[in-house]
Write a protein that holds these residues in place. Sequence first.
Motif, PDB file in Angstrom:
ATOM      1  N   ASP A 274       9.246 -11.654  26.376  1.00  0.00           N
ATOM      2  CA  ASP A 274       7.780 -11.808  25.535  1.00  0.00           C
ATOM      3  C   ASP A 274       7.524 -13.099  26.077  1.00  0.00           C
ATOM      4  O   ASP A 274       6.164 -13.499  25.964  1.00  0.00           O
ATOM      5  CB  ASP A 274       8.148 -11.427  24.136  1.00  0.00           C
ATOM      6  N   TYR A 275       8.348 -14.206  26.155  1.00  0.00           N
ATOM      7  CA  TYR A 275       7.938 -15.677  26.208  1.00  0.00           C
ATOM      8  C   TYR A 275       7.440 -15.832  27.691  1.00  0.00           C
ATOM      9  O   TYR A 275       8.013 -15.383  28.528  1.00  0.00           O
ATOM     10  CB  TYR A 275       9.236 -16.577  25.915  1.00  0.00           C
TER      11      TYR A 275
ATOM     12  N   ASP B  37      15.595  -1.645  23.338  1.00  0.00           N
ATOM     13  CA  ASP B  37      15.796  -2.333  22.074  1.00  0.00           C
ATOM     14  C   ASP B  37      16.940  -2.590  21.589  1.00  0.00           C
ATOM     15  O   ASP B  37      17.555  -3.433  20.669  1.00  0.00           O
ATOM     16  CB  ASP B  37      15.048  -1.415  20.982  1.00  0.00           C
TER      17      ASP B  37
ATOM     18  N   VAL C 111      17.002 -16.770  23.476  1.00  0.00           N
ATOM     19  CA  VAL C 111      16.140 -17.563  24.408  1.00  0.00           C
ATOM     20  C   VAL C 111      15.652 -18.985  23.589  1.00  0.00           C
ATOM     21  O   VAL C 111      15.754 -19.045  22.413  1.00  0.00           O
ATOM     22  CB  VAL C 111      14.820 -17.054  24.987  1.00  0.00           C
TER      23      VAL C 111
ATOM     24  N   ARG D 154       0.704  -1.367  30.375  1.00  0.00           N
ATOM     25  CA  ARG D 154       0.965  -2.737  29.971  1.00  0.00           C
ATOM     26  C   ARG D 154       1.717  -3.520  30.729  1.00  0.00           C
ATOM     27  O   ARG D 154       1.513  -4.693  30.955  1.00  0.00           O
ATOM     28  CB  ARG D 154       1.460  -2.698  28.416  1.00  0.00           C
TER      29      ARG D 154
ATOM     30  N   GLU E  65      -2.524 -20.298  24.881  1.00  0.00           N
ATOM     31  CA  GLU E  65      -1.762 -21.665  25.195  1.00  0.00           C
ATOM     32  C   GLU E  65      -0.190 -21.095  25.301  1.00  0.00           C
ATOM     33  O   GLU E  65       0.259 -22.304  25.880  1.00  0.00           O
ATOM     34  CB  GLU E  65      -2.250 -22.737  24.493  1.00  0.00           C
ATOM     35  N   ASN E  66       0.003 -20.148  24.883  1.00  0.00           N
ATOM     36  CA  ASN E  66       1.752 -19.900  25.123  1.00  0.00           C
ATOM     37  C   ASN E  66       1.852 -18.877  26.471  1.00  0.00           C
ATOM     38  O   ASN E  66       2.894 -18.394  26.308  1.00  0.00           O
ATOM     39  CB  ASN E  66       2.260 -19.184  23.720  1.00  0.00           C
TER      40      ASN E  66
ATOM     41  N   GLN F 152       0.614 -16.032  26.653  1.00  0.00           N
ATOM     42  CA  GLN F 152       0.388 -14.611  26.166  1.00  0.00           C
ATOM     43  C   GLN F 152      -0.748 -14.120  26.657  1.00  0.00           C
ATOM     44  O   GLN F 152      -1.769 -14.444  26.353  1.00  0.00           O
ATOM     45  CB  GLN F 152       0.683 -14.607  24.578  1.00  0.00           C
ATOM     46  N   LEU F 153      -0.790 -13.004  27.370  1.00  0.00           N
ATOM     47  CA  LEU F 153      -1.972 -11.999  27.886  1.00  0.00           C
ATOM     48  C   LEU F 153      -2.385 -11.288  26.551  1.00  0.00           C
ATOM     49  O   LEU F 153      -1.611 -10.622  26.036  1.00  0.00           O
ATOM     50  CB  LEU F 153      -1.536 -11.244  29.007  1.00  0.00           C
ATOM     51  N   LEU F 154      -3.678 -11.690  26.258  1.00  0.00           N
ATOM     52  CA  LEU F 154      -4.267 -11.121  24.999  1.00  0.00           C
ATOM     53  C   LEU F 154      -4.837  -9.647  25.077  1.00  0.00           C
ATOM     54  O   LEU F 154      -5.292  -9.213  24.174  1.00  0.00           O
ATOM     55  CB  LEU F 154      -5.246 -12.183  24.335  1.00  0.00           C
ATOM     56  N   ASN F 155      -5.106  -9.492  26.420  1.00  0.00           N
ATOM     57  CA  ASN F 155      -5.859  -8.170  26.490  1.00  0.00           C
ATOM     58  C   ASN F 155      -5.501  -7.359  27.451  1.00  0.00           C
ATOM     59  O   ASN F 155      -5.913  -7.175  28.475  1.00  0.00           O
ATOM     60  CB  ASN F 155      -7.398  -8.286  26.828  1.00  0.00           C
ATOM     61  N   ALA F 156      -4.020  -7.014  27.414  1.00  0.00           N
ATOM     62  CA  ALA F 156      -3.154  -6.215  28.247  1.00  0.00           C
ATOM     63  C   ALA F 156      -3.333  -4.539  28.048  1.00  0.00           C
ATOM     64  O   ALA F 156      -2.370  -3.978  27.880  1.00  0.00           O
ATOM     65  CB  ALA F 156      -1.622  -6.463  28.113  1.00  0.00           C
ATOM     66  N   SER F 157      -4.612  -4.155  27.872  1.00  0.00           N
ATOM     67  CA  SER F 157      -4.881  -2.804  27.892  1.00  0.00           C
ATOM     68  C   SER F 157      -6.178  -2.535  28.296  1.00  0.00           C
ATOM     69  O   SER F 157      -7.087  -3.444  28.051  1.00  0.00           O
ATOM     70  CB  SER F 157      -4.347  -2.147  26.349  1.00  0.00           C
TER      71      SER F 157
ATOM     72  N   ALA G 135      -8.335  -1.159  26.400  1.00  0.00           N
ATOM     73  CA  ALA G 135      -9.344  -0.859  25.437  1.00  0.00           C
ATOM     74  C   ALA G 135      -9.807  -2.414  25.632  1.00  0.00           C
ATOM     75  O   ALA G 135     -11.014  -2.813  24.937  1.00  0.00           O
ATOM     76  CB  ALA G 135      -8.332  -0.652  24.376  1.00  0.00           C
ATOM     77  N   ASP G 136      -9.124  -3.390  25.743  1.00  0.00           N
ATOM     78  CA  ASP G 136      -9.598  -4.671  25.871  1.00  0.00           C
ATOM     79  C   ASP G 136      -9.973  -5.336  27.116  1.00  0.00           C
ATOM     80  O   ASP G 136     -10.628  -6.374  26.998  1.00  0.00           O
ATOM     81  CB  ASP G 136      -8.406  -5.658  25.011  1.00  0.00           C
TER      82      ASP G 136
END
Lengths: 783, 225
Positions: free
Chosen positions: A45-46, A132, A138, A288, A694-695, A697-702, A704-705
């Motif tokens: 995730d990071y 899971d 980390v 994704r 700024e971290n 993170q991809l904010l539109n990984a679908s 839909a976005d």
Amino acid sequence: MTKKRKYVGQRMTRNEDPRLLTGKALFVDDVDLPGMLHAAFLRSDYAHARLRSIDVSAARQRPGVVAVYTAEEMGKDWQHGPPLVIPPPTLKGVLFHTRTQVPLVKDKVRISGEPLAVVIATSRYIAEDALDDIVIDVEPLGAVIDLEKALEPGAPLVHDDLGSNLAAHLIQDKGDYEAAKAKADLVILRRIVIDRGAAGAMENRGLVTSWDSKSQQLTIWDTTQAPIPVRNGLAAMFGLSANQVRVIAPFVGGGFGPKIMMYYPEEMVLTWATLQLGRPIKWIEDRRENFLAMNQERGQIHDAEIALERDGRILGMSHAFLHDTGAYDPYGLTVPLNTQSHAMSAYDVPNYHSELKVVFTNRPIVSPVRGAGRPQGIFLMERLLDLAAKELGIDPLEIRRRNLIPPDAFPYEHKIIDQAFAPLIFDSGNYQDTLDKAAAMIGYEKFVKKDQPRLRAEGKHVGIGIVAFVETTGVGPYEGARVTIETSGKVSAATGVGTQGQGHFTSFAQIIADQVGVDPRDVRLVSGDTSQFHWGTGTFASRGAVVAANAVHAAAAAVRGKILKLASKVLNAPEEELELADGRVRVAGTRDQSISLGELAVRANPLRGAVEPGTEPGLEATAYFGPQYGATANGSHAMILEVDPETMMVDVKRYVAVEDCGTVLNPLILEGQVHGGLALGLGNSYYEKLVYDENGQLLNASLADYLIPSATEVPRIEVGHEETPSPLNPLGTKGAGEAGTIPVPALFAQALENALYDHDLEILEMPLSPNRLFELLNDGRQK
Amino acid sequence: MRIEGEYLFGGPRQAVWELVRDPDVLAMALPGTQSLQQVSESEYEGTMNVRVGPVAGVFAGRIVISDEVPPESLTLTVEGKGAPGFATGVGHVRLSEQGDGTTLMNYDGEVQIGGKLASVGQRLIDTASRSIIGQGLESLNGVLLARMEAGVKGVEVEYTPPSETQFARGVARDMAKEMFASPQARWALVAIVAAVAMVIGFVLGRQRCCETSPMDKCADLTGNE
């Protein structure tokens, strides 16, 4: 040596479409083998973190899980991917740090989405559930995202051993820009920012790897654009003979660039895993994952300037730019070199200076996406020209006419190097004709003088734009093909490149049909299967129609030679009197003196008797083709659009694309390429942008976005053709795969500014979006 | 991402403060909390089931309380991670007496989100987090009022917090309300649903088969043979 062409140049429907449309085509996900297992990857995730520990014991306990692997289990087999393109030492003053991707993270995560572990289970559902169960510890680190901040002292380091985030530094010069600038009547300076977009193919990546320990054969189905290098590399990586490895790229639902990568972590890990388990393993990427883990492109920041005379003639151009390469740089300088090669576009620019700095960031790896750095270069030049045109009071079409490379200046040498590290030379073209044709097709003069003033008086915001561009294509090193006449009279052929929709099964058949006198529907081509053909590189850089096609042509011509030689003996007539048509060889002017190709093929492969020394059996030939340097195509696009300054919605009223890719093999396929490229270009202009926080993170990984243009956004396209055959290959072809994409953002920006003439608008970024346009309009003043 | 808001509690400040510092109450107020233990004077550790749109999973986290000025204000530092991703944040909470027996809570903070929550849940995060916080505070208020009533009556506190399903439904309802905030949007939704229902009904009613149907069984789609 051009003979009359019956099939090449014809607008034929495709050989492969009946299969594709009735579900009888094999894609990777159709592969279903006995005992097949399924893989799922645990992804970080990071975006930037130190991996302290990873505990997979719980995952191993889950029923249905066959194995869980981390970097530790891979032991000595864990290695970085090989660098694909390193700048040669001949290039002076180049700084380049090679850092390549890893199969599974060992100590440090550098991209959000980088794989940490893989679970192999009896179903994908169980494998994902087991993810899971894995516990990771980390230590998050500050992410490197902003290109300028990345180069400041004290910034977090993507690669600690490097001491900085500078991956490469390169300067190219043509003439003397500073001297030219001193003499200029006008100098325009601007900062131009371009951001990342995805390739967004309909089919995500997929892999089936299968090691059969009894036959000692490794078979891999892979959605790759380059099956041969993948086979060679994976064989070497795991100590196998290349002949034990078969890589098949079946029908692939879109490549667009990022499916050529040696090697994606998944390719390395799943090959290793099947060798451990001795069972087939399948992995199909979900959307994704594709957004996070497939290569992307386009991020650059340019500080650019152009120096001109009062009449609009360009004296010189200069730019310093930062190029985002992501966390690793296996693809070398290919993309930014393309930007440099295209920053002067189709114009006669006597002086040019370019300083390139490549920056490591905590984002996915950058490798070519349709356009491959060219759109950025074209955007730069076209925007600067448009701004100059405004300042000097010259019409945008006119300023381009005044600067185009004249038709008698070819081959035109640019004195800088291109992505192949060879001197950048434009081989042929008539840029004036192309531009004039686009202007005529869209009715430029009439629109600007009559229609636009009338529509503006009605309060409509309609704008027109026209741009010119070049596209370097058809790079080497080489490709090969084999053509065989079968005893049935039909033809089979094979080539090493893969096909992801380019229509090779048809265009190559047309070439063969012309040479040996059969119907293209009777030619069966295999592409992308290393067991059928194993020499070559792959499908990229718009080279299929140039390099592979010419190899097919050479092989077919060689077979024609064999046919004539044997038929001359059989029919007792000199070769010059023989004709090849309708699957038969006929003595000219007669009706009975003929033999079918099938019968001839039987005679060419006797079961008894003696053959003459030096004879090869059958009617078959293999040939290779490698161009001296890449042929350069050119084009001109124009559009008329209307924008609503309140909703920011854009309606493209007309779109004209004129393309000169030399000899056209099949106009229907060419138009398909232009349409497809244009859809991506439109996305790059107004809809598609990968948004990272700024971290990292991809904010539109679908989907839909992340907005991919749909049928309501892509306009009807009017395609025009010009043909200046390339002197660099016998067919005279140039590539066209990326041409639809390259000029669109530049054109869109021009037309939009033209439409919003009553606002103080300068578009210096791509992609825009309705939101962003709203911001720009409200920052500026109404004139 | 910024988070800020306010909530009016129906009781005195000291009582609200005690609730906020009581891990058992907090665990009960936020359904989905599987465990919440106080590991030191100002540190809590716990796990919580999180559902935001299509993203769901268990979060393991730590909450550290600092800058305590009882009963006025405190700072919360939260760190959580799990299958849905990770979240870290710092929040400031202030309580002020309103003079009429009620207490106003003001909160504001910054949250960083990563993983699936960020990449797929991005558009929903704002609304979902407001709803989760809002419902949680409502629950807390419920406990507060129940305690006050019990104190008055001199009996045991009786309070049933909302179940996880009710809570999730509440979040979904809040999100839907925000998405269809305008009455026009709500009417549009109703109209679309009605139109679709009418079309389906029409098609079903008109459906014929037998001669034109490739199916062996001849059945019109209303179920008659």
